[in-house]
Design an enzyme around this catalytic site. Structure first.
Site, short mmCIF file in Angstrom:
data_model
loop_
_atom_site.label_atom_id
_atom_site.label_comp_id
_atom_site.label_asym_id
_atom_site.label_seq_id
_atom_site.Cartn_x
_atom_site.Cartn_y
_atom_site.Cartn_z
N ALA A 34 0.78 -1.34 -0.06
CA ALA A 34 0.12 0.15 -0.08
C ALA A 34 0.95 1.27 -0.21
CB ALA A 34 -0.95 0.08 1.13
N CYS A 35 1.93 1.43 -0.86
CA CYS A 35 2.99 2.38 -0.96
C CYS A 35 2.70 2.93 -2.32
CB CYS A 35 4.26 1.60 -0.74
SG CYS A 35 5.50 2.95 -0.78
N GLY A 36 3.17 4.28 -2.32
CA GLY A 36 3.15 4.83 -3.71
C GLY A 36 4.32 4.21 -4.55
#
Length: 160
Positions: A34-36
């Site tokens: 759930a990271c950019g």
């Protein structure tokens, strides 16, 4: 000492000696779902597919230490990587990369290849390390570095 002296936990908790990857060029990366930078899974997979027959392996180590961006179980992480990005390279059990509970592998990697200005801690998800065929840590790449930008280093090491 080299990377081959370490054992890591697989996604099912089994001990896996990194000596299993002897004579390969290795990319070690701490990952999060759930990271950019999560779309880098696609580029890591593309590099893996392109160079695996020549001796490249990518090893993913999920980590939840950066704003809780990897909250899932090992099973959920595996499923996410396969379904969303077609990942076929090994994804290991979730680990810490910083602090007193940091996995010994990451303590070693941080020591051998400090980041910018000599900082040893991992700044964020998708910090990448390249290891040569002899198990030596060659280079550290920042989280924002697209895996495609590592191509020349990978190609040079594969030919060595």
């Amino acid at each position: 000492m080299s990377i081959y002296d370490f054992q890591v936990k697989g996604s099912k908790g089994e001990e896996i000696p990194l000596s299993n990857f002897k004579d390969k060029v290795i990319v070690v990366v701490n990952t999060a779902s759930a990271c950019g930078y999560t779309p880098q899974y696609k580029d890591l997979q593309a590099i893996y597919e392109e160079f695996k027959e020549q001796g490249l392996v990518v090893l993913g180590f999920p980590c939840n230490q950066f704003m809780n961006q990897e909250p899932g179980s090992n099973e959920e992480i595996q499923s996410f990587c396969e379904l969303n990005f077609g990942v076929t390279f090994p994804i290991f059990g979730k680990i810490d990369v910083n602090g007193e509970n940091a996995d010994p592998l990451y303590k070693y990697l941080r020591e051998k290849a400090p980041g910018i200005m000599g900082l040893k801690s991992i700044k964020w998800n998708f910090t990448k390390f390249i290891i040569d065929k002899k198990g030596n840590v060659i280079e550290r790449f920042a989280p924002q570095t697209n895996p495609q930008e590592m191509r020349s280093t990978i190609e040079k090491l594969l030919k060595a």
